[in-house]
Write a protein that holds these residues in place. Structure first.
Motif, PDB file in Angstrom:
ATOM      1  N   LYS A 209       0.906  -1.029  -0.002  1.00  0.00           N
ATOM      2  CA  LYS A 209       0.065  -0.111   0.019  1.00  0.00           C
ATOM      3  C   LYS A 209       0.716   1.090   0.025  1.00  0.00           C
ATOM      4  N   LYS A 210       2.241   1.405   0.367  1.00  0.00           N
ATOM      5  CA  LYS A 210       2.924   2.296   0.504  1.00  0.00           C
ATOM      6  C   LYS A 210       3.303   2.925  -1.011  1.00  0.00           C
ATOM      7  N   THR A 211       3.007   4.136  -1.316  1.00  0.00           N
ATOM      8  CA  THR A 211       3.047   4.505  -2.706  1.00  0.00           C
ATOM      9  C   THR A 211       4.639   4.841  -3.025  1.00  0.00           C
ATOM     10  N   THR A 212       5.433   5.210  -1.974  1.00  0.00           N
ATOM     11  CA  THR A 212       6.846   5.160  -2.188  1.00  0.00           C
ATOM     12  C   THR A 212       7.509   4.447  -1.198  1.00  0.00           C
ATOM     13  N   ALA A 213       8.671   3.775  -1.776  1.00  0.00           N
ATOM     14  CA  ALA A 213       9.312   2.983  -0.866  1.00  0.00           C
ATOM     15  C   ALA A 213      10.649   2.843  -1.840  1.00  0.00           C
ATOM     16  N   GLU A 214      11.705   2.054  -0.937  1.00  0.00           N
ATOM     17  CA  GLU A 214      13.003   1.924  -1.531  1.00  0.00           C
ATOM     18  C   GLU A 214      13.500   0.693  -0.828  1.00  0.00           C
ATOM     19  N   LEU A 215      14.188  -0.197  -1.741  1.00  0.00           N
ATOM     20  CA  LEU A 215      14.807  -1.466  -1.206  1.00  0.00           C
ATOM     21  C   LEU A 215      16.196  -1.468  -1.887  1.00  0.00           C
ATOM     22  N   HIS A 216      17.140  -1.714  -1.010  1.00  0.00           N
ATOM     23  CA  HIS A 216      18.586  -1.929  -1.243  1.00  0.00           C
ATOM     24  C   HIS A 216      18.851  -3.392  -1.325  1.00  0.00           C
ATOM     25  N   LEU A 217      19.321  -3.919  -2.502  1.00  0.00           N
ATOM     26  CA  LEU A 217      19.604  -5.449  -2.648  1.00  0.00           C
ATOM     27  C   LEU A 217      21.239  -5.263  -2.429  1.00  0.00           C
ATOM     28  N   SER A 218      21.655  -6.671  -2.881  1.00  0.00           N
ATOM     29  CA  SER A 218      23.156  -6.635  -2.894  1.00  0.00           C
ATOM     30  C   SER A 218      23.734  -6.170  -3.948  1.00  0.00           C
ATOM     31  N   ASP A 219      25.029  -5.899  -4.004  1.00  0.00           N
ATOM     32  CA  ASP A 219      25.850  -5.377  -4.979  1.00  0.00           C
ATOM     33  C   ASP A 219      25.536  -4.058  -5.346  1.00  0.00           C
ATOM     34  N   SER A 220      24.925  -3.217  -4.465  1.00  0.00           N
ATOM     35  CA  SER A 220      24.678  -1.814  -4.827  1.00  0.00           C
ATOM     36  C   SER A 220      23.545  -1.578  -5.568  1.00  0.00           C
ATOM     37  N   LEU A 221      22.616  -2.675  -5.845  1.00  0.00           N
ATOM     38  CA  LEU A 221      21.309  -2.469  -6.608  1.00  0.00           C
ATOM     39  C   LEU A 221      20.256  -1.809  -5.673  1.00  0.00           C
ATOM     40  N   ILE A 222      19.536  -0.733  -6.256  1.00  0.00           N
ATOM     41  CA  ILE A 222      18.476  -0.328  -5.615  1.00  0.00           C
ATOM     42  C   ILE A 222      17.266  -0.267  -6.240  1.00  0.00           C
ATOM     43  N   VAL A 223      15.841  -0.792  -5.583  1.00  0.00           N
ATOM     44  CA  VAL A 223      14.832  -0.557  -6.493  1.00  0.00           C
ATOM     45  C   VAL A 223      14.031   0.328  -5.388  1.00  0.00           C
TER      46      VAL A 223
END
Length: 243
Positions: free
Chosen positions: A84-98
């Motif tokens: 439900k969050k309209t803005t969010a950020e996820l940090h994956l391995s090897d400096s990849l951001i979603v």
């Protein structure tokens, strides 16, 4: 056990091929280090295909380092897109951001540029504001509506959604109405004597296939033109809030 493994492998290959077919409808922008997708388009397909589309995007960005991809990563990304969050950020391995920004979702191996940050999905019907500009859409069966300078009229059945409003990019071209071939958007700005500082803020209307449909007040594309078979139209209106 061998037969079961063979069936599972066949099923996986089939689903990956199906996911590949949907990629062009889901991906809005793609570069070597960044991929932007339409969350709405992704969630229209089955969950099994959603997972595989995410896997394909991560594999593309990780390249030789695709070993970093795990099922946990894919489920984390999917959970963020479905949440439900309209803005969010996820940090994956090897400096990849979603990153999720409303209905746009970005997979990043580097920082986003200004144009990508300011891109917005334009719903039908809907309205958005982008800096000093406001753009609105509605649907009508009045197929004889006359276009104004501040408007464009599209055949509803020919529009590839989702529509996106964003800034100009160096490679942008448009199949201009009344012209042969395509024309660079940068050249269009020069020909119309638009000041350089204004060009950077001028919005473009882009369809779900990445085709530029309209440069407000300047020119429109041949795409999605109305004809004698048109039953409904999408009217897109634009105004500058500083005028």
């Amino acid at each position: 056990m061998q037969r079961q493994n063979e069936w599972a492998s066949d099923d996986h290959d089939f689903l990956m091929a199906e996911a590949n077919k949907h990629m062009s409808d889901i991906i809005m922008k793609k570069s070597e280090r960044n991929v932007t997708i339409s969350r709405i388009a992704l969630l229209r397909i089955g969950v099994a295909l959603q997972r595989r589309v995410i896997h394909l995007i991560l594999s593309y960005l990780y390249g030789k380092n695709s070993r970093f991809i795990t099922s946990i990563h894919i489920e984390q990304v999917l959970h963020m897109f479905q949440g439900k969050k309209t803005t969010a950020e996820l940090h994956l391995s090897d400096s990849l951001i979603v990153r999720r920004d409303y209905d746009l979702c970005h997979f990043l191996r580097g920082s986003m540029n200004r144009m990508e940050e300011q891109a917005q999905i334009l719903r039908i019907p809907g309205r958005i504001s982008l800096a000093e500009w406001e753009i609105e859409t509605y649907v009508t069966e009045n197929v004889h509506l006359v276009e104004g300078q501040h408007q464009m009229v599209l055949d509803y059945e020919k529009v590839f959604e989702p529509l996106l409003v964003r800034r100009k990019q160096p490679q942008d071209r448009m199949s201009c109405r009344g012209m042969e071939g395509t024309k660079k958007i940068g050249r269009l700005f020069i020909d119309r004597k638009i000041a350089k500082q204004e060009r950077e803020a001028w919005p473009l209307l882009v369809d779900g296939k990445g085709e530029v449909l309209w440069v407000p007040f300047l020119h429109r594309s041949k795409l999605a033109n109305i004809d004698h078979q048109t039953k409904k139209v999408v009217v897109v209106s634009c105004k500058r809030l500083d005028d």
